[in-house]
Write an enzyme that holds these catalytic residues in place. Structure first.
Site, short mmCIF file in Angstrom:
data_model
loop_
_atom_site.label_atom_id
_atom_site.label_comp_id
_atom_site.label_asym_id
_atom_site.label_seq_id
_atom_site.Cartn_x
_atom_site.Cartn_y
_atom_site.Cartn_z
N HIS A 123 -63.30 -16.18 31.27
CA HIS A 123 -62.85 -15.42 32.11
C HIS A 123 -63.85 -15.49 33.15
O HIS A 123 -65.08 -15.87 33.02
CB HIS A 123 -62.78 -14.04 31.95
CG HIS A 123 -62.19 -13.05 33.04
ND1 HIS A 123 -62.92 -12.68 33.89
CD2 HIS A 123 -61.06 -12.53 33.20
CE1 HIS A 123 -62.37 -11.73 34.76
NE2 HIS A 123 -61.11 -11.50 34.31
N ASP A 200 -67.57 -11.60 24.84
CA ASP A 200 -66.79 -11.01 25.68
C ASP A 200 -65.64 -10.30 24.94
O ASP A 200 -64.61 -11.22 24.78
CB ASP A 200 -66.52 -11.97 26.84
CG ASP A 200 -65.29 -11.25 27.95
OD1 ASP A 200 -64.82 -10.18 27.54
OD2 ASP A 200 -65.14 -12.09 28.81
N GLN A 203 -60.55 -8.81 25.62
CA GLN A 203 -59.10 -9.11 25.43
C GLN A 203 -59.21 -8.97 23.64
O GLN A 203 -58.28 -9.01 22.90
CB GLN A 203 -58.41 -10.48 25.75
CG GLN A 203 -58.50 -10.74 27.17
CD GLN A 203 -57.55 -9.71 27.88
OE1 GLN A 203 -56.53 -9.12 27.15
NE2 GLN A 203 -57.61 -9.60 29.16
N LYS A 226 -58.59 -1.52 29.04
CA LYS A 226 -57.84 -2.41 28.46
C LYS A 226 -57.66 -1.85 27.02
O LYS A 226 -56.67 -2.45 26.18
CB LYS A 226 -58.34 -3.69 28.35
CG LYS A 226 -58.18 -4.25 29.77
CD LYS A 226 -58.74 -5.88 29.58
CE LYS A 226 -59.35 -6.51 30.70
NZ LYS A 226 -58.52 -6.71 31.49
N CYS A 364 -58.03 -15.62 36.93
CA CYS A 364 -59.67 -15.30 36.82
C CYS A 364 -60.25 -16.38 35.88
O CYS A 364 -61.02 -16.29 35.13
CB CYS A 364 -60.21 -14.10 36.38
SG CYS A 364 -59.72 -12.86 37.73
C1 PLP Z 1 -61.60 -12.19 28.62
C2 PLP Z 1 -61.81 -11.13 29.92
N1 PLP Z 1 -62.98 -10.84 30.16
C3 PLP Z 1 -63.64 -10.13 31.29
C4 PLP Z 1 -62.73 -9.34 31.80
C5 PLP Z 1 -63.17 -8.62 33.03
O1 PLP Z 1 -62.75 -7.13 32.76
P1 PLP Z 1 -62.88 -6.04 33.79
O2 PLP Z 1 -62.27 -6.55 34.92
O3 PLP Z 1 -62.52 -4.86 33.17
O4 PLP Z 1 -64.43 -5.89 33.95
C6 PLP Z 1 -61.35 -9.63 31.89
C7 PLP Z 1 -60.28 -9.05 32.60
O5 PLP Z 1 -59.08 -9.20 32.47
C8 PLP Z 1 -60.93 -10.37 30.79
O6 PLP Z 1 -59.76 -10.58 30.28
#
Ligand code: PLP
Length: 405
Positions: A123, A200, A203, A226, A364
């Site tokens: 992401h 990270d 998910q 999430k 993203c």
């Molecule tokens: C794999 C991953 N990393 C990071 C993020 C960023 O999360 P946040 O927008 O809650 O900071 C997301 C959000 O969809 C994500 O799917």
């Protein structure tokens, strides 16, 4: 314990509404999950009864809030099985957590000529903070690729690591491909070469049991919204040995030990990384979301989600001209796809007219789009409150839309 989806759905009042005259089908769980009643009620209770700024006063309201905030930290500690609650840092979400790790670890441990490794399926939140850090520190960003099934080429990792590699940051689960990455194996390979690993978990945390000590990961980040909690709150777990040595990310109240104009000294962890008033209501709400998951049997919920996702994949595969991106052996409940001849945005808009919420766009993850030569994709993502009947309605809707084009 077997799960009772009809009862579980009663905890999510948002799911009972009609959208555009049709019963809402919410398949955008990878973007954000819905909140169960216990979370909504906890947030309300706190706002009605106990609001007081934490750690800063001796009065009743402040004490109640401080107690609940620190209890939430302990709930998160148990949830990820961290060694101590001081290793749990509250942030505003995964994005801030990853920025924190990149900034503070970078400042403490990365110098000119060093290298950082991310993967091709990250992401943007797990790419851009590292790029910014590499720019600041004069380091180079290297990328571990994935194959057309959406599997990371882990066998290339060892060769990618050099004496200059300072950290590897990788998604637990891809938000586009749904791949559950072999993070334990990645951590082992990295540690053998003396390189720490940041995960990270945006998910991963909602769907997979996390044990940071068993994994031996150095950092693990995720978002409250999430995992059935509110927005604006997140977690950065870090091993004490790193956090103690890393400089702070933001400056302000609470993160200091003593301030003079000549010199400021910093507080101990976790406070060193929590400048300013934290989103304590969010933290309390997130802890309730975690309790909800645990009360309903995390393993059973994950098993159900997995079966639902396999069923949805098999149904979507019956649609001629539909291509799924990401068919890794180990996948979570995320299916990204395109249907030949239909623009994803048209599909998203028309599905919304039918009450079906999915995500469209570049998700993203520009490098994933580039890998497959796509401008954008459609993504359906599932949670334990979704049902096979909803999957069938989704299938029927796609067949109808396909006939229109
Ligand atoms: C794999 C991953 N990393 C990071 C993020 C960023 O999360 P946040 O927008 O809650 O900071 C997301 C959000 O969809 C994500 O799917």
């Amino acid at each position: 314990m077997s799960i009772d989806i009809t009862n579980i759905r009663k905890d999510f009042p948002i799911l009972t509404q009609n959208v555009n005259g049709k019963p809402l089908i919410y398949f955008d769980n990878a973007a954000t999950s819905q909140r169960p009643l216990p979370v909504i009620e906890k947030i309300k209770e706190f706002s009605v009864k106990y609001n007081g700024n934490i750690h800063r006063a001796t009065h009743f309201l402040a004490n109640k809030t401080t107690e609940a905030f620190e209890e939430s930290r302990e709930t998160v500690r148990k949830f990820v099985n961290a060694n101590e609650s001081a290793e749990i840092i509250f942030t505003h979400g995964t994005t801030e957590s990853l920025n924190l790790v990149a900034y503070s670890f970078g400042k403490g441990f990365v110098s000119e000529g060093d290298e950082v490794i991310v993967t091709e399926m990250e992401h943007h939140s797990n790419i851009v903070p590292w790029q910014m850090m590499c720019e600041r520190q004069g380091a180079t960003l290297k990328v571990l690729p994935f194959d057309d099934n959406g599997e990371l080429l882990v066998d290339q990792l060892d060769a990618l690591i050099t004496d200059k590699t300072k950290i590897i940051s990788v998604a637990h689960v891809s938000n586009t491909l749904g791949t559950i990455n072999p993070i334990a194996e990645i951590i082992q390979i990295a540690h053998k070469r003396g390189v720490p690993v940041s995960i990270d978990g945006a998910q991963g945390a909602p769907h997979i049991n996390i044990d940071v000590q068993a994994l031996d990961c150095d950092f693990y980040s995720f978002s409250g919204h999430k995992i059935y909690g509110p927005t604006g709150i997140g977690i950065m777990y870090g091993k004490r040995k790193w956090l103690d040595q890393m400089p702070p990310f933001l400056g302000g109240g609470e993160m200091i030990s003593k301030v003079t104009f000549a010199k400021t000294t910093y507080n101990v962890i976790p406070f060193k990384f929590e400048a300013g008033t934290p989103h304590y209501v969010g933290a309390i709400g997130m802890a309730e979301g975690i309790r909800y998951l645990e009360k309903n049997g995390r393993a059973e919920l994950a098993k159900y989600e997995n079966e639902l996702s396999i069923y949805a994949t098999s149904r979507l595969k019956q649609i001629a001209g539909l291509r799924i991106y990401g068919e890794a052996l180990h996948k979570s409940g995320v299916i990204s796809f395109n249907i030949e001849g239909i623009h994803p945005f048209d599909l998203g808009t028309l599905l919304d007219q039918m009450g079906i919420a999915i995500r469209t766009g570049r998700l993203c993850a520009d490098p994933v789009m580039d890998h497959f030569g796509c401008e954008s994709m459609v993504r359906a993502s599932f949670s334990f409150y979704n049902t096979p009947e909803e999957v069938d309605s989704f299938y029927d809707a796609l067949i109808r839309l396909k006939a229109m084009f």
